[in-house]
Design a protein around this motif. Structure first.
Motif, mmCIF file in Angstrom:
data_model
loop_
_atom_site.group_PDB
_atom_site.id
_atom_site.type_symbol
_atom_site.label_atom_id
_atom_site.label_comp_id
_atom_site.label_asym_id
_atom_site.label_seq_id
_atom_site.Cartn_x
_atom_site.Cartn_y
_atom_site.Cartn_z
ATOM 1 N N LEU A 118 0.597 4.308 11.678
ATOM 2 C CA LEU A 118 0.771 5.405 10.719
ATOM 3 C C LEU A 118 0.622 6.744 11.434
ATOM 4 O O LEU A 118 0.051 6.814 12.527
ATOM 5 C CB LEU A 118 -0.273 5.285 9.604
ATOM 6 C CG LEU A 118 -0.185 4.027 8.732
ATOM 7 C CD1 LEU A 118 -1.351 3.964 7.767
ATOM 8 C CD2 LEU A 118 1.137 3.976 7.980
ATOM 9 N N PRO A 119 1.110 7.818 10.822
ATOM 10 C CA PRO A 119 0.980 9.138 11.453
ATOM 11 C C PRO A 119 -0.489 9.495 11.671
ATOM 12 O O PRO A 119 -1.366 9.096 10.914
ATOM 13 C CB PRO A 119 1.634 10.077 10.435
ATOM 14 C CG PRO A 119 2.554 9.219 9.645
ATOM 15 C CD PRO A 119 1.896 7.874 9.570
ATOM 16 N N PRO A 172 3.765 7.914 4.058
ATOM 17 C CA PRO A 172 5.169 8.357 4.093
ATOM 18 C C PRO A 172 6.088 7.429 3.298
ATOM 19 O O PRO A 172 7.037 7.873 2.656
ATOM 20 C CB PRO A 172 5.508 8.338 5.581
ATOM 21 C CG PRO A 172 4.193 8.537 6.272
ATOM 22 C CD PRO A 172 3.183 7.831 5.407
ATOM 23 N N GLU A 173 5.803 6.132 3.328
ATOM 24 C CA GLU A 173 6.480 5.140 2.494
ATOM 25 C C GLU A 173 5.558 3.944 2.346
ATOM 26 O O GLU A 173 4.692 3.713 3.194
ATOM 27 C CB GLU A 173 7.824 4.718 3.102
ATOM 28 C CG GLU A 173 7.711 4.075 4.464
ATOM 29 C CD GLU A 173 9.075 3.699 5.006
ATOM 30 O OE1 GLU A 173 10.099 4.121 4.423
ATOM 31 O OE2 GLU A 173 9.122 2.982 6.016
ATOM 32 N N PRO A 174 5.697 3.185 1.271
ATOM 33 C CA PRO A 174 4.822 2.022 1.086
ATOM 34 C C PRO A 174 4.964 1.031 2.238
ATOM 35 O O PRO A 174 6.049 0.865 2.809
ATOM 36 C CB PRO A 174 5.306 1.420 -0.238
ATOM 37 C CG PRO A 174 5.933 2.566 -0.963
ATOM 38 C CD PRO A 174 6.586 3.397 0.102
ATOM 39 N N ILE A 175 3.856 0.382 2.574
ATOM 40 C CA ILE A 175 3.866 -0.608 3.644
ATOM 41 C C ILE A 175 3.396 -1.955 3.113
ATOM 42 O O ILE A 175 2.675 -2.038 2.122
ATOM 43 C CB ILE A 175 2.978 -0.171 4.832
ATOM 44 C CG1 ILE A 175 1.520 0.023 4.391
ATOM 45 C CG2 ILE A 175 3.527 1.112 5.463
ATOM 46 C CD1 ILE A 175 0.563 0.297 5.550
ATOM 47 N N ARG A 201 0.847 -1.200 0.000
ATOM 48 C CA ARG A 201 0.000 0.000 0.000
ATOM 49 C C ARG A 201 0.878 1.244 0.000
ATOM 50 O O ARG A 201 1.741 1.391 0.867
ATOM 51 C CB ARG A 201 -0.909 0.019 1.235
ATOM 52 C CG ARG A 201 -1.839 -1.165 1.356
ATOM 53 C CD ARG A 201 -2.641 -1.076 2.664
ATOM 54 N NE ARG A 201 -3.422 -2.271 2.903
ATOM 55 C CZ ARG A 201 -4.657 -2.472 2.461
ATOM 56 N NH1 ARG A 201 -5.269 -1.525 1.768
ATOM 57 N NH2 ARG A 201 -5.303 -3.591 2.725
ATOM 58 N N GLY A 202 0.626 2.104 -0.972
ATOM 59 C CA GLY A 202 1.315 3.382 -1.011
ATOM 60 C C GLY A 202 0.414 4.536 -0.644
ATOM 61 O O GLY A 202 0.888 5.656 -0.398
ATOM 62 N N TYR A 203 -0.895 4.260 -0.606
ATOM 63 C CA TYR A 203 -1.901 5.271 -0.306
ATOM 64 C C TYR A 203 -2.928 4.659 0.637
ATOM 65 O O TYR A 203 -3.074 3.426 0.712
ATOM 66 C CB TYR A 203 -2.594 5.756 -1.584
ATOM 67 C CG TYR A 203 -1.676 6.540 -2.505
ATOM 68 C CD1 TYR A 203 -1.764 7.929 -2.591
ATOM 69 C CD2 TYR A 203 -0.716 5.893 -3.277
ATOM 70 C CE1 TYR A 203 -0.928 8.648 -3.429
ATOM 71 C CE2 TYR A 203 0.137 6.606 -4.112
ATOM 72 C CZ TYR A 203 0.024 7.989 -4.185
ATOM 73 O OH TYR A 203 0.867 8.700 -4.997
#
Length: 293
Positions: free
Chosen positions: A128-129, A139-142, A106-108
């Motif tokens: 996540l934030p 912030p970065e893909p997970i 996931r990037g979004y």
């Protein structure tokens, strides 16, 4: 061939399995053949309406991506002819052991990830934030693994749970591959005005000696509108649902008619069928630079 090949006996073939979209056969010589139909599913149900050429688009786009990614990861394809009636929508593939975890990058923030975040501030245990909104870029893909319930729908699980299912060494390998494939695919698509918000990949293990993590290959489909969220960059605006090149268009229609997601499953009207086909085709054309054969 505009409709899907059905699961009835076919001369010279042995039918092994029916999925929501794909059929698995065995050829006369024992080779496996994976066939993509024109079926479409949403909310864990197969709709009674076909999307013409959808199976060909998924197959041809996957073949194109398999070629682009060949230096990164081997795949399940075999150079074996398939019967003419399945031309363009079928591939011969190797026998292997499925890795029992679906690998999601996931990037979004969207879909089930967005719902998890609203409840917990995390996705599959990845914190996540605070203050993110639907559609935000992460912030970065997970890496967020999933498994399937008996009913067939995906269940998000933690990385620790996934490691218990498949082993830490295997999970580390497929995690690294998933994030690398996503990064390369998303970077390429971005140059063509497509955001790949997330994608789901599947891997298998070839039979043989040695460590399982050294025999992992990419299987099924890769970076298609069925396995990924494709958003047009020129329409991207965080803070809500995004326009898409994928089957989210169908989900949106089903939401608009307030379907309760229980049988009977509604049919799609002609305009939704046509627009869905057009979205799949546009994604294929943009990514490959080719027309569907």
């Amino acid at each position: 061939m505009t409709g899907p090949p059905d699961a009835q006996p076919v001369a010279g073939l042995r039918h092994l399995y029916s999925g929501k979209v794909r059929e698995l056969y065995q050829l006369a010589d024992g080779t496996l053949m994976l066939v993509a139909t024109d079926r479409i599913s949403a909310y864990d149900h197969v709709l009674p309406t076909l999307i013409p050429d959808k199976g060909k688009i998924l197959t041809q786009l996957s073949l194109w991506w398999f070629e682009q990614l060949a230096d990164l990861v081997p795949n399940h394809l075999l150079d074996v002819p398939v019967p003419a009636r399945f031309a363009g929508r079928a591939v011969a593939c190797q026998r292997l052991s499925m890795i029992g975890v679906e690998c999601v990058a996931r990037g979004y923030l969207a879909g089930s990830g967005w719902r998890d975040y609203q409840r917990t501030g995390a996705v599959c245990g990845v914190t996540l934030p605070a203050g993110l909104t639907e559609g935000d870029r992460l912030p970065e893909p997970i890496f967020t693994p999933a498994t399937k319930a008996q009913s067939g729908h995906d269940i998000n699980i933690s990385e620790a749970d996934a490691a218990r299912l498949v082993g830490r060494a295997v999970l580390d390998k497929v995690k690294a591959l998933t994030l690398r494939i996503y990064a390369e695919g998303a970077a390429y698509a971005d140059t063509l005005g497509i955001i790949i918000a997330d994608t789901k990949l599947e891997f298998g293990i070839l039979p043989g000696a040695g460590r399982p993590e050294d025999r992992i290959i990419l299987i099924d489909e890769v970076l298609t509108p069925d396995s990924s969220r494709f958003w047009p960059r020129d329409g991207y605006e965080p803070g809500g649902a995004q326009p898409s090149f994928d089957k989210q268009f169908v989900r949106d229609y089903l939401e608009s008619i307030k379907w309760n997601k229980l049988p009977p499953v509604p049919s799609l009207p002609p305009d939704v069928i046509e627009k869905t086909r057009d979205k799949y085709l546009e994604a294929y054309r943009r990514l490959t630079g080719k027309e569907l054969e």
